[in-house]
Each structure stands twice: as structure tokens, then as C-alpha cells.
Design an enzyme around this catalytic site. Structure first.
Site, short mmCIF file in Angstrom:
data_model
loop_
_atom_site.label_atom_id
_atom_site.label_comp_id
_atom_site.label_asym_id
_atom_site.label_seq_id
_atom_site.Cartn_x
_atom_site.Cartn_y
_atom_site.Cartn_z
N SER A 184 7.04 42.89 -63.10
CA SER A 184 6.13 42.18 -62.19
C SER A 184 5.08 43.16 -61.64
O SER A 184 4.43 43.84 -62.43
CB SER A 184 6.95 41.49 -61.09
OG SER A 184 6.18 40.53 -60.44
N HIS A 186 9.92 33.85 -64.25
CA HIS A 186 9.53 35.08 -63.56
C HIS A 186 10.57 35.50 -62.51
O HIS A 186 11.01 34.68 -61.71
CB HIS A 186 8.17 34.87 -62.87
CG HIS A 186 7.54 36.15 -62.42
ND1 HIS A 186 6.63 36.83 -63.18
CD2 HIS A 186 7.70 36.89 -61.30
CE1 HIS A 186 6.25 37.93 -62.54
NE2 HIS A 186 6.89 37.98 -61.40
N ASP A 216 6.34 31.27 -67.17
CA ASP A 216 5.84 32.18 -66.13
C ASP A 216 4.32 32.06 -66.10
O ASP A 216 3.67 32.11 -67.15
CB ASP A 216 6.27 33.61 -66.50
CG ASP A 216 5.76 34.67 -65.53
OD1 ASP A 216 5.16 34.30 -64.49
OD2 ASP A 216 5.96 35.86 -65.81
#
Ligand code: NAG
Length: 409
Positions: A195, A379, A349
Site C-alpha cells: 500500500s 486491498h 482493489d
């Protein structure tokens, strides 16, 4: 008597308020999110998102009441829930200047220096911590027989952009100046991030290219990173906007805080009105959804981008468009020098297409890429890998991909 009655009334009202807010969050979760049928355990994912949404909502309420900031509240709860398993590695807390780091070294003796992994966790600089990612880091160190350094970069509420990414760069330089001190082979250092930590990994790898005083990074592992903040109308952004855990709404909440941008610019950012026309011209060839394979664009209507240029929006948001936050926009000369990469995208995502676009950029410049799209992935699933209640098969698919790639380095 009157006093006791008032207290009773007060408590009753408070309970009703708390229940009301929790019920509102529940209704909002049910109405505003969708869980695709190919994700196993849809109910678990909904409950997980409900808890996540509750933490953000209550954090925001406490912040408005000036009790505690939302990020601090979120981190405190998350750390309290973290299980810190050591998986047969020795763990040492260190500080590189202002930056806390945690070193994970396999306990088994080794006759030669080991592979090194620099790990940057995610959480948008709002959530996430060394503790929350402790089990994952020790598991990766043990499974790949590597020395892993996790960077506990500074985050909100005290530090916004560029601290998180800059701390990762600085801590990595510090480590790379003396890898042998940690039992690490300088020619086998891998950077790995998920991320926002994936953004950091991409920026670190680009920034340290060609530094004569440091060993070159051997490979980069980017796990559902955010790689550009210019085109937020890619197919994945439109298809997955309501899919937990990173809904578009949560992404903006976290991103505005990290980048210290006022939320009133949301529409300008979404429509690209904050991007100068010459910037669009320059980057369109890399950001266009035509670069994404057809199967990821099914049922996708190309939106009209950008809206007319808004200079005030640009001035407030231009740091989003810098390669320091949008490493996908680095020049070809930079991309061409990058080491081999493992790119992992989650199918469900909003950030999936950033990975697809970066993959194309790397491949166009001849950089070897291993790409893995986790078909049932969402995610943020990585840190749940050893969670007893909220575990999903996609966490393991993802971790197995990282482990097998890393072992080949
Ligand atoms: C990173 O290191 C550079 C050079 O030593 C320094 O100027 C900068 O302030 C550091 N960044 C942070 C966020 O500490």
C-alpha cells in the site's frame, strides 16, 4: 434522588447515542459497500469493514470533541489487537536518527551473510505500525531465511507528507551503508512494501539508483501500491469504488490527511481539474486506460477527462503529482535502470490498475517483471494472514508469491 435520576437519564441518553451511531455505521456499511461473489467469506469481510468503519467514525468523533485524534485512536486500537508472534527470529528495536526500526534476524546460524529485506508497511500513514505488522515481518524473515528491517516511519497525527516516504528513504540509506553489520549480503537486498509502503518502496528504489556510496538494490516487491494520483478514473477506481477495505471514500479520507489537502478539492482531484493541461499531455501515454489489458476493462466506460483546469486546485494539490508521491511518473531513463520486480495486485482493489500501468512501464523499458494478480484479493488483506477470526485465502496467495520470489533472489 434528583441527582441519581439525572445520572440515570444522562447514561441512558449516552447509551442511545452510542447505539445510534453504531447502527448508523452498520446501515452505511450495508448500503454503501459491495462484496463481489468471488471473494470467499463475504460476511467476514463485511464485519471486518464494519469494525474498520467504526474505528474511523469514532476516531473522527473523538477528534471533533478534542479527546484524541482519529489516527491516534485508530493506531491505539489496532496495536491493542495486534498479535506479535516471533516465528523463531530474534527481534531488536533500534532507532535510525528519528526513525524507529525493528530488525528481524533468523535464529539459526548461517555460514554466510543472508539476504536482506527492507520492509515498509502500509496504512496510509493513518493506520499501521511496527507492532501491527510484527507477525508478518517475522514470518517473512523466517520463511525466506532473510534479515528483515521494518521501518516504523513517522505518521499522522504529527507528520504528514513527505515524512513517511522520506523516513523510508533515509532509514534505507542508513541500513545500506553497513549491511554487513546486520549479517546481510550487500548484493542481495530486496525492498518490499505494501500500500503506501509500496509507494515508499518504489520511491526508495528510484531515489537510490546510481548512488556510488551504496550497494544497488537487487529487487523490489510492490504489494498493491499507490503509484500515481493523477488519473483516479481508471477502470479499477470505477469498478471497485465500494469494495472493502479501501473504498474510494476511505482512500480520500486517508489521502487528504496524509497529503494535508482540504477535502473540498475532492471533485477537482477526481475529475483531474487540478492537473495542468501540459502535465496531462506529458503523462497521458502512461496513464491512459488503453494501457490496461482488455479483461480488466470489461464494462468500463471511459470517462471524459480532464475537467477544465482549476489553478487554485492545482496549487493546493501539486505535491500529489510529483514522482515523490507518484513514482509511476518517473522519466524513462529512471525506469530503465530499475532492478527486477515482483508486482502484486489485488483484483478487487481501486489501486489495481496502478500496478498494471507500472508493469507496462517497467516492461517497456526492458525491466524483468514478475506479476501476480490475486483474483480473490482485496486491498489490505496481507496483515490478516495469521488472524484467527478474519483470515482469507488471498492473504496466503499473496504471501506465497512474495516468499517464492524472494527466495529466488
Ligand atoms: C533525510 O535525510 C536528509 C539528509 O540527511 C535530511 O536533510 C532530511 O531532513 C531527512 N528527512 C527526514 C524526513 O528526516
Amino acid at each position: 434522588m434528583v441527582f441519581l435520576f439525572s445520572i440515570g437519564l444522562f447514561l441512558t441518553v449516552m447509551c442511545l447515542v452510542v447505539l445510534g451511531i453504531n447502527a448508523w455505521v452498520l446501515i452505511d456499511t450495508l448500503l454503501s459497500t459491495e462484496v463481489p461473489p468471488s471473494i470467499p467469506h463475504p460476511m467476514k469481510l463485511r464485519i471486518l469493514y464494519y469494525i474498520f468503519h467504526l474505528m474511523v467514525t469514532w476516531g473522527t468523533i473523538f477528534e471533533k470533541l478534542r479527546i484524541c485524534s482519529m489516527p491516534r485512536f485508530f493506531q491505539t486500537i489496532q496495536d491493542a489487537m495486534a498479535t506479535k508472534r516471533n516465528h523463531n527470529v530474534a527481534v531488536t528495536d533500534l532507532r535510525f536518527g528519528e526513525v524507529p526500526v525493528r530488525l528481524f534476524q533468523p535464529k539459526a546460524t548461517s555460514s554466510s551473510p543472508r539476504r536482506g529485506i527492507l520492509f515498509y508497511h502500509g496504512g496510509g500513514a493513518v493506520a499501521g505500525s511496527l507492532d501491527y505488522f510484527h507477525s508478518l515481518c517475522s514470518f517473512l524473515a523466517q520463511e525466506t531465511d532473510s534479515v528483515l528491517l521494518a521501518v516504523g516511519y513517522r505518521k499522522l497525527p504529527g507528520y504528514c507528507h513527505p515524512f513517511a516516504i522520506q523516513d523510508c528513504v533515509n532509514a534505507s540509506i542508513h541500513f545500506l551503508k553497513s549491511p554487513k553489520a546486520y549479517g546481510v549480503d550487500p548484493s542481495r537486498v530486496v525492498v518490499c512494501g505494501e500500500s503506501l509502503g509500496g509507494t515508499a518502496a518504489a520511491v526508495v528504489t528510484q531515489t537510490l539508483l546510481g548512488r556510488p556510496d551504496l550497494p544497488p538494490i537487487r529487487a523490489q516487491v510492490l504489494i498493491y501500491p499507490i503509484l500515481q494520483a493523477i488519473n483516479l478514473q481508471l477502470p479499477s477506481h470505477l469498478q471497485n469504488q465500494n469494495i472493502p477495505l479501501l473504498t474510494t471514500c476511505i482512500m480520500f479520507t486517508f489521502m487528504f490527511r496524509y497529503l494535508a489537502i482540504d477535502s473540498s478539492w475532492k471533485d477537482a482531484i477526481l475529475t483531474g481539474a487540478n492537473v495542468p493541461p501540459d502535465t496531462w499531455m506529458k503523462y497521458r501515454k502512461w496513464l491512459d486506460s488503453d494501457n490496461i489489458p482488455q479483461r480488466f476493462r470489461d464494462k468500463f466506460q471511459q470517462p471524459k477527462l480532464p475537467a477544465p483546469f482549476n489553478k487554485a486546485a492545482y496549487l493546493e494539490t501539486k505535491h500529489m503529482q510529483d514522482p515523490g508521491f507518484s513514482p509511476l511518473l518517473a522519466d524513462n531513463e529512471v525506469i530503465a535502470q530499475l532492478p527486477e520486480a515482483l508486482l502484486v495486485s489485488m483484483h478487487w482493489d481501486i489501486l489495481r490498475d496502478d500496478t498494471l500501468l507500472y508493469k507496462k512501464r517497467l516492461e517497456d523499458q526492458g525491466v524483468p517483471v514478475t506479476w501476480y494478480n490475486v483474483e480473490d484479493g482485496f486491498h489490505g488483506c496481507i496483515a490478516l494472514f495469521d488472524n484467527k477470526t478474519f483470515s482469507f485465502p488471498c492473504s496466503w496467495s499473496l504471501i506465497n508469491a512474495i516468499v517464492s520470489f524472494t527466495k529466488g533472489i
